[in-house]
Design a protein around this motif. Structure first.
Motif, PDB file in Angstrom:
ATOM      1  N   VAL A 133       2.724   5.762   2.245  1.00  0.00           N
ATOM      2  CA  VAL A 133       1.761   4.986   1.465  1.00  0.00           C
ATOM      3  C   VAL A 133       1.600   5.720   0.144  1.00  0.00           C
TER       4      VAL A 133
ATOM      5  N   PRO B 164      -6.349   2.076  -0.426  1.00  0.00           N
ATOM      6  CA  PRO B 164      -6.652   2.523  -1.790  1.00  0.00           C
ATOM      7  C   PRO B 164      -7.368   3.881  -1.838  1.00  0.00           C
TER       8      PRO B 164
ATOM      9  N   LYS C 138      -6.195   5.443  -5.375  1.00  0.00           N
ATOM     10  CA  LYS C 138      -5.662   4.419  -6.270  1.00  0.00           C
ATOM     11  C   LYS C 138      -6.541   4.275  -7.514  1.00  0.00           C
TER      12      LYS C 138
ATOM     13  N   TRP D 232       4.783  -4.231  -1.554  1.00  0.00           N
ATOM     14  CA  TRP D 232       3.891  -4.114  -2.715  1.00  0.00           C
ATOM     15  C   TRP D 232       2.560  -4.754  -2.371  1.00  0.00           C
ATOM     16  N   GLU D 233       1.480  -4.107  -2.712  1.00  0.00           N
ATOM     17  CA  GLU D 233       0.121  -4.581  -2.423  1.00  0.00           C
ATOM     18  C   GLU D 233      -0.052  -6.062  -2.752  1.00  0.00           C
ATOM     19  N   ASP D 234      -0.652  -6.785  -1.797  1.00  0.00           N
ATOM     20  CA  ASP D 234      -0.969  -8.202  -1.994  1.00  0.00           C
ATOM     21  C   ASP D 234      -2.421  -8.487  -1.599  1.00  0.00           C
ATOM     22  N   ASP D 235      -2.823  -8.025  -0.424  1.00  0.00           N
ATOM     23  CA  ASP D 235      -4.166  -8.279   0.091  1.00  0.00           C
ATOM     24  C   ASP D 235      -4.685  -6.978   0.707  1.00  0.00           C
ATOM     25  N   VAL D 236      -5.094  -6.049  -0.150  1.00  0.00           N
ATOM     26  CA  VAL D 236      -5.497  -4.712   0.285  1.00  0.00           C
ATOM     27  C   VAL D 236      -6.916  -4.450  -0.216  1.00  0.00           C
TER      28      VAL D 236
ATOM     29  N   CYS E  81      -1.114  -0.157  -7.890  1.00  0.00           N
ATOM     30  CA  CYS E  81      -1.032  -0.940  -6.660  1.00  0.00           C
ATOM     31  C   CYS E  81      -0.612  -0.009  -5.525  1.00  0.00           C
ATOM     32  N   VAL E  82      -1.011  -0.372  -4.327  1.00  0.00           N
ATOM     33  CA  VAL E  82      -0.615   0.387  -3.143  1.00  0.00           C
ATOM     34  C   VAL E  82       0.741  -0.128  -2.665  1.00  0.00           C
TER      35      VAL E  82
END
Length: 117
Positions: free
Chosen positions: A8, A55, A60, A42-46, A65-66
């Motif tokens: 991560v 995060p 972050k 790639w982060e979408d719903d974090v 982005c995470v």
């Protein structure tokens, strides 16, 4: 038994294409040395958590982005030999010198697969 290395990290949003290019280069080397797959997400719903979250774990920043990633191997033994060969590879050493994110905030570890349905 299958083995997984998990990662991560926080990557600057502006480096998304550069990060993807970096991963495409190194993924082929991991596969040459025994990895079954290299998955990068790639982060979408974090969401930010109250107590813990992705995060928070990678500290972050607003402009990042995470990414959540894993490399699967047929076994820990294959992984141990393969990982050494990967990090001895000159191309990987060049790529590691110019990482598109802050590696000090990278979280990683090796895991034995408990369930794979």
């Amino acid at each position: 038994m299958e083995y997984v290395d998990g990662f991560v990290a926080a990557v600057p949003k502006e480096n998304k294409a550069l990060y993807r290019e970096h991963v495409l280069k190194i993924a082929s080397v991991f596969k040459e040395h025994g990895a079954l797959s290299v998955i990068e997400c790639w982060e979408d719903d974090v969401a930010e958590g109250q107590l813990t979250s992705f995060p928070q774990a990678v500290m972050k920043q607003e402009n990042e982005c995470v990414v959540f990633s894993w490399i699967s191997w047929p076994s820990k033994e294959v992984r141990d030999v393969g990982m050494k060969a990967v990090f001895d590879d000159p191309m990987i050493q060049r790529e590691m010198a110019v990482m598109p994110f802050d590696t000090k905030r990278l979280i990683y570890g090796g895991f034995s697969v408990l369930v794979n349905e």
